[in-house]
Every structure is written in C-alpha cells, then in structure tokens.
Design a protein around this motif. Structure first.
Motif, PDB file in Angstrom:
ATOM      1  N   ASP B  62      -9.988   0.209   6.126  1.00 53.77           N
ATOM      2  CA  ASP B  62      -9.058   0.707   5.113  1.00 53.77           C
ATOM      3  C   ASP B  62      -8.350   1.962   5.592  1.00 53.77           C
ATOM      4  O   ASP B  62      -7.269   2.292   5.144  1.00 53.77           O
ATOM      5  CB  ASP B  62      -9.804   1.019   3.812  1.00 53.77           C
ATOM      6  N   SER B 115       1.969   5.554   9.437  1.00 52.75           N
ATOM      7  CA  SER B 115       1.471   4.513   8.550  1.00 52.75           C
ATOM      8  C   SER B 115       2.676   3.735   8.043  1.00 52.75           C
ATOM      9  O   SER B 115       3.780   4.272   7.982  1.00 52.75           O
ATOM     10  CB  SER B 115       0.713   5.125   7.378  1.00 52.75           C
ATOM     11  N   ALA B 116       2.465   2.469   7.684  1.00 53.83           N
ATOM     12  CA  ALA B 116       3.570   1.645   7.172  1.00 53.83           C
ATOM     13  C   ALA B 116       3.087   0.860   5.966  1.00 53.83           C
ATOM     14  O   ALA B 116       2.138   0.084   6.060  1.00 53.83           O
ATOM     15  CB  ALA B 116       4.054   0.683   8.255  1.00 53.83           C
ATOM     16  N   SER B 117       3.746   1.091   4.846  1.00 55.90           N
ATOM     17  CA  SER B 117       3.352   0.437   3.608  1.00 55.90           C
ATOM     18  C   SER B 117       4.526  -0.387   3.093  1.00 55.90           C
ATOM     19  O   SER B 117       5.628   0.132   2.945  1.00 55.90           O
ATOM     20  CB  SER B 117       2.968   1.549   2.632  1.00 55.90           C
ATOM     21  N   PHE B 118       4.273  -1.680   2.860  1.00 53.11           N
ATOM     22  CA  PHE B 118       5.339  -2.614   2.481  1.00 53.11           C
ATOM     23  C   PHE B 118       5.200  -3.028   1.022  1.00 53.11           C
ATOM     24  O   PHE B 118       4.104  -3.382   0.588  1.00 53.11           O
ATOM     25  CB  PHE B 118       5.264  -3.883   3.339  1.00 53.11           C
ATOM     26  N   ILE B 119       6.311  -2.975   0.293  1.00 51.71           N
ATOM     27  CA  ILE B 119       6.360  -3.606  -1.027  1.00 51.71           C
ATOM     28  C   ILE B 119       7.352  -4.759  -0.891  1.00 51.71           C
ATOM     29  O   ILE B 119       8.549  -4.537  -0.670  1.00 51.71           O
ATOM     30  CB  ILE B 119       6.791  -2.611  -2.116  1.00 51.71           C
ATOM     31  N   THR B 149      -1.923   2.269  10.634  1.00 50.52           N
ATOM     32  CA  THR B 149      -2.547   1.861   9.381  1.00 50.52           C
ATOM     33  C   THR B 149      -1.443   1.406   8.439  1.00 50.52           C
ATOM     34  O   THR B 149      -0.286   1.793   8.619  1.00 50.52           O
ATOM     35  CB  THR B 149      -3.405   3.010   8.782  1.00 50.52           C
ATOM     36  N   GLY B 150      -1.774   0.543   7.500  1.00 46.11           N
ATOM     37  CA  GLY B 150      -0.722   0.024   6.637  1.00 46.11           C
ATOM     38  C   GLY B 150      -1.258  -0.615   5.375  1.00 46.11           C
ATOM     39  O   GLY B 150      -2.468  -0.625   5.125  1.00 46.11           O
ATOM     40  N   ASP B 151      -0.330  -1.134   4.592  1.00 51.25           N
ATOM     41  CA  ASP B 151      -0.684  -1.802   3.340  1.00 51.25           C
ATOM     42  C   ASP B 151       0.461  -2.739   2.965  1.00 51.25           C
ATOM     43  O   ASP B 151       1.612  -2.485   3.323  1.00 51.25           O
ATOM     44  CB  ASP B 151      -0.894  -0.766   2.229  1.00 51.25           C
ATOM     45  N   THR B 152       0.139  -3.806   2.255  1.00 48.54           N
ATOM     46  CA  THR B 152       1.168  -4.729   1.768  1.00 48.54           C
ATOM     47  C   THR B 152       0.913  -5.064   0.312  1.00 48.54           C
ATOM     48  O   THR B 152      -0.202  -5.455  -0.043  1.00 48.54           O
ATOM     49  CB  THR B 152       1.159  -6.040   2.578  1.00 48.54           C
ATOM     50  N   LYS B 153       1.924  -4.875  -0.512  1.00 45.98           N
ATOM     51  CA  LYS B 153       1.867  -5.350  -1.896  1.00 45.98           C
ATOM     52  C   LYS B 153       3.023  -6.326  -2.092  1.00 45.98           C
ATOM     53  O   LYS B 153       4.057  -6.224  -1.419  1.00 45.98           O
ATOM     54  CB  LYS B 153       2.014  -4.183  -2.880  1.00 45.98           C
TER      55      LYS B 153
END
Lengths: 359, 359
Positions: B62, B115-119, B149-153
């Motif tokens: 995470d 970090s890269a977070s995608f919506i 690190t990243g996240d996708t919603k």
C-alpha cells in the motif's frame, strides 16, 4: 426481511458554518476558483490555510521544503471518491487523511506529512467544502500529521460528483525490516484489530436507504498509534495490511499470493457487529469482502502472537482484536476459511467490488 | 480576422496499441477496475507495472519504502484535469509528470520519486488509458524520476471526463538556501526561460477549433536539468516559478505580493511566438496570462544575471531565454509593464482564468 435500523443523520449542519468574507459573494464553487487568479487565492486564504495552518504551508510556494528525520521513508497515495461525501462516523475528509496515514503505517511507518489535492465540481456549496476541509484538518491534527502542500482544480457541473480528494503521504519507518507480505512464514498467526465491515456497510446502508435499530458507523481511524505499540512489543510483526476496498478476504488473498503461502481462517473467530451482520444479510454480502477504514490485519510470528494480541486489545484502536487464523504450507497462494460446521471453503479474490465508490 | 493555421492532429493512434490479455475481454474501463479485486489486479499487472517498471513499485504494498539521500526535501502535488486528454506536444500523461517535477524544481529540488493516482471514468477506452500511462512512463524516464506508488479509482460514466490524474512528488534540494519568493531583492533581474503561452494557446486553439498555418505545440517539459545548470552557475538565483495557470503575470504578481516589492517588465522584451500572438489576438487573450508547462521565470541578483542568462541560453530548455524586467522599490506588491510606447500599465492578478481545464 424487515429492516430494523436507523442510520444516524449526518452530523454536519451547513447552517452552522459561517462563511468568511470575501467568499460570501461566492456561496458556491465557480470555475474561477480553479484558475490560479484572485478567486483561487481567496479560496486558499479563507478555506485551506486557516484550517490546515502550519509553518510549512505558510510559504505558499508550489512545493514545500521539509526536513525529515534520519531513516528510510514510506511514500503512498490514494484518491478518495466516496459517495455520499458525508456518512455516519466520518466524511471524505477524514477518509482522505486516515486512508493515506494507514497505507503508510502498514509499511511500519509513522505518517509525518500529507499533500492534499482537490478536484471540485462547479456549483459545490462553499459550506460543504469548508466542512470537508475542517474535518480533514481535525483528522490530521488528531493523527499528528501536517498537510503541507496542495492543489485545487475545478471541473464543470456534472463532473467530479461534488468533490474528489487525493492525498499523498510521507512517513518515517518505525522499525526495520519494514513489515511486508514477503515476510510471512508458515506457522505465523493472523490477527485482526477489530470488527469487520463497519465502514462499507455504513456507506452501503446509507446509499440503499436501509435503517437499522443499532446505529451503523464508519470505523474510519488513523491506525499508526496502534501499529507503533505493536512494533514496540515484537519484532515478529511480519505483515500489516489495512483491509479497505475488497475487505479482509482481498487483503489476505494478496498476501497469500505474494508470499506464495496458504492462509486458513476460522470463520467463527471473525469479529462482526450484529448490525453489520444484519445489513450484510439484507444486502446479500459477505462481511469478509466489505471495506474497513480503521482496521488492520497482522501476520505475526507464532511465539509473539499472544503478546501482540494483548497489546492490541489494550489499545483503544484494537479493543476487539482477535486471533482469526494462521499461515499454512498447504494450498499455497490461496485463502480458505474453516466454517462453523467444520467444512473448509475457498475465499477467492473477487472480480470487482460488491458496491463501488466506498472510499 | 481569418485564422491561418493548422493544429497538428494528435499523435496517438489507438489502433497501434495492442491490448494485452486478459484485458482484451475488457476494451473499456468498468466499475470493477476500481474495486480492489482481480480486475484491479489485472489493470495494475497489465497497464501500470509494465509501463512504470521499477524495483520500488514491484513490492506492490500500500506504500513504498524508499531511501532518500541526505538533505532537505521538497514535497508537492498537483491534480491534472486537462481537456482534451491529448493535444499537440503532449497529453495529460506528460503534464502529470512534468507539472509536479516542475513544482519541485521551482524550490530548487531535483525530483526523485512520484506517486500517481488515477480517477477513471467508466467506459474509458483501455487503449486510451494505456497510451496515457505509456506517455507518463516515457516522460518519467526522460526526467529521471520513478513512479513508485499509485492508486486507481473508477467513477460512473459521466463523471471524471475520461481521466483525472493526481501526482505527488518528492525531490532533494540542489542548493541551500532554496529559491523562495521572500528572497527577491530590489535591483534583481527578471529572466524567463523561453516563449510565453505555448501550452495554453495550443489547448485553447484545439478546443475552439482554430487552425493556424504555423503549428502550435505545448511546451510541456521537465525543467530541473535547466534549474540544476542555473543553480550551479550562481548562488543568487533568488526566486524560481513555473508560470502555469494564470501565466507569467499571475506568477509575478504572487512574487510581488509575497516579497512586498514591485516588479516592472519591459513588454517589448517578452518572447512570444508569432502563432501564439495570432491565436491570442483571435481569442482576445494576453499571452502574459496564458499557461505555460515548460517555462520558468527566475529572479536573479543583478551581478549574476548575465551569467545565468548565458547558461540558460546554452541549455536546450532555455534557448529563447530573455531578460524581461527587474525588481523595484516602487509600487510594492504590484506588477507593471512598460509598453512599447513608453507608458506603464498595471498587470493585476486576474479573478479566474481565461479558459479553464488547461492543465
């Protein structure tokens, strides 16, 4: 089946919030609030800076200069798109702080600094934004982290569903080696810090219009004080994970897959609140797959498991902690549960999620 | 006035991209891709990991554990909501990398980790996402930063306009004290690294359906190699700013306000491409207020200004650098420009932006 419950009304009352000048002229977000001009400056000066106030943010540069303590760091990010924005026990604001703090502390890091990036929908009530920001600020203060840099964009009405928030966080490792899925070993014990499914079933019940006699409330919380106590008690806390989207079953599946070991749970040992169990029954869901926002699962060396469990139970964030299973050499890469009737069932990784927009 | 120009067609051809299995079964983003289950895992394994490949990301925890070099760090974040997603000279992918790298380097920091977070919007073509991610990965490689690190919603169809990206970045300071608005002094010289308004007018022209004989192209670029050269040449680089939303006039207004000094520009010294000037005339805009994504403005001690300007001009990112004004003791907190006719006009902070969703 009759639904028996009352979801508590959302605590935030927009009428209680007094809008500071000069935002009084703009009771709602307009495109210009994302334009980088004087409207952007007003938003920052009247909403963000007063709430997040700290010396790092005062610099108001495009980036913030920080001095970190010596040691390795953890870095993480999450986007938050929860719908609705407010729910019993929290809001998108608390989630955006707690969620990223928890991602850091699952690597054994103490969260220090957060960034906060807002995508706002044209027409969002200024009072709603102010309430979200105040809740973020309060959550950050309570968690001992500082929101030191940020950004705001505005998109046209109909997009962004009011407000999306992305936070990124920097933490400093509290222990070496850091807990990691690869450190799981056969014989390790699986502990969980409390009841399962509270956050997910709260949001789902609110959206489905269910009401229950017992109030459902999100468990949203920053877990690093609990992690700190656990790491101080044992150097055999091998893996930590916060079972958010996809719940406990998804987190443990991922650990089983990365470590190439089997995990066996005792279904009767899983702590689930009666109200959550009822809501799950009504909506046809399994609490093991429902999102949590203030719980952790730990995989701990057998010899230290009882000690760590005691430390967890003595901590306010781990009062309902339980021993729920173990790491085994069989069925590698797979999560299974022994049912109350003694049978064993496989808990697979699900395809998607039972209900989206939960965090 | 006749428009004389052809905006180059967007370079990305979705047909050239081969979708890896098992994503072939899902040619478009579905809600389950944000659910944390096996669809999320497929998206990560087939789109994100192959493009961003690095040892830090492989841990798939995470949060990502990093070892930073000694020294102070800079931390920054930006959300990217540009519409359309692809434009001549770049895409939301390059912007998301370059923009955050530039925010860091304006504090004198060398970007290290992002970090890269995608919506993502339900229904987004998988090929489009893959193209964006590949462009991000290429931009990161070229900039020497790692996306760790990243996240996708995923949000329902109609929200998120295809794709929003939020990046956060960590950089290490290349010089102490860090450039900061408060360091500006009366007598300092204002330098700009190249032509103004290229990014903003490219996106605006594309949206307005204008075409010009000369091709307009975004200037999107990561500026830290230029900053490194400037900081090596002089310890009197007092302030750095990348004039994005709101353009040069907004950046210099902010510096004038924080430093409580006046800034005077020579309008005839401002470098603007003819095609940008034409587009500005057609659309009734002032290039000083139009967004740039690969330019910086520097406020430099007078004695070192010529040397720094030479270093800038010798660098590929500063070939069109120019000396455009100075910091003065008069009209404190205000930006003015001496026009070609010798008059002086005030360049105020604008209320919003001339056209939204530019970055």
């Amino acid at each position: 089946m009759r639904s028996e419950v009352a979801v508590e009304p959302v605590a935030f009352d927009p009428e209680q919030w007094t809008c500071p000048l000069p935002l009084r002229d703009y009771p709602r977000i307009v495109m210009g609030h994302g334009g980088g001009g004087s409207l952007s400056a007003e938003l920052i000066d009247n909403i963000f800076v007063p709430a997040f106030r700290n010396e790092e943010l005062e610099g108001m540069a495009d980036s913030t200069v920080l001095t970190l303590p010596a040691g390795r760091i953890a870095f993480s990010t999450d986007a938050y798109v929860v719908h609705p924005l407010f729910f019993p026990g929290g809001s998108i604001g608390e989630l955006a702080v707690h969620g990223t703090c928890n991602d850091l502390s699952m690597s054994g890091a103490k969260p220090l600094y957060l960034s906060a990036s807002f995508i706002l929908e044209e027409g969002l009530e200024m009072k709603t934004l102010a309430a979200i920001v105040e809740r973020m600020a309060k959550a950050a203060r309570e968690a001992g982290v500082r929101i030191v840099t940020g950004d705001t964009k505005v998109v046209e009405r109909g997009h962004a569903d009011g407000c999306y928030i992305t936070t990124a966080g920097i933490g400093i490792l509290m222990a070496e080696p850091a807990p990691a899925p690869m450190r799981a070993q056969v014989g390790d014990v699986v502990l969980v810090s409390g009841t399962l499914g509270d956050h997910g079933m709260t949001v789902m019940s609110l959206r489905e219009g269910l009401s229950f006699e017992t109030v459902l409330e999100s468990d949203s919380a920053a877990l690093h004080p609990l992690v700190e106590a656990m790491l101080a008690a044992s150097d055999k806390v091998h893996v930590l994970r916060d079972p958010t989207r996809g719940g406990l079953a998804t987190s443990l599946n991922e650990i089983a897959q990365s470590s190439k070991l089997g995990i066996r749970l005792e279904e009767t040992a899983l702590p689930v609140r009666p109200a959550v169990a009822s809501a799950c029954e009504i909506l046809g869901m399994d609490p093991m797959y429902v999102a949590n926002e203030g719980k952790l699962v730990a995989i701990v060396g057998r010899e230290d498991a009882d000690r760590v469990l005691q430390v967890m139970r003595a901590h306010p964030l781990g009062r309902d902690a339980a021993r729920i299973g173990e790491v085994v050499a069989e069925h590698r890469g797979t999560l299974v549960a022994r049912t109350r009737f003694g049978a064993t069932r496989i808990l697979p990784l699900q395809i998607g999620e039972q209900l989206p927009r939960i965090c």
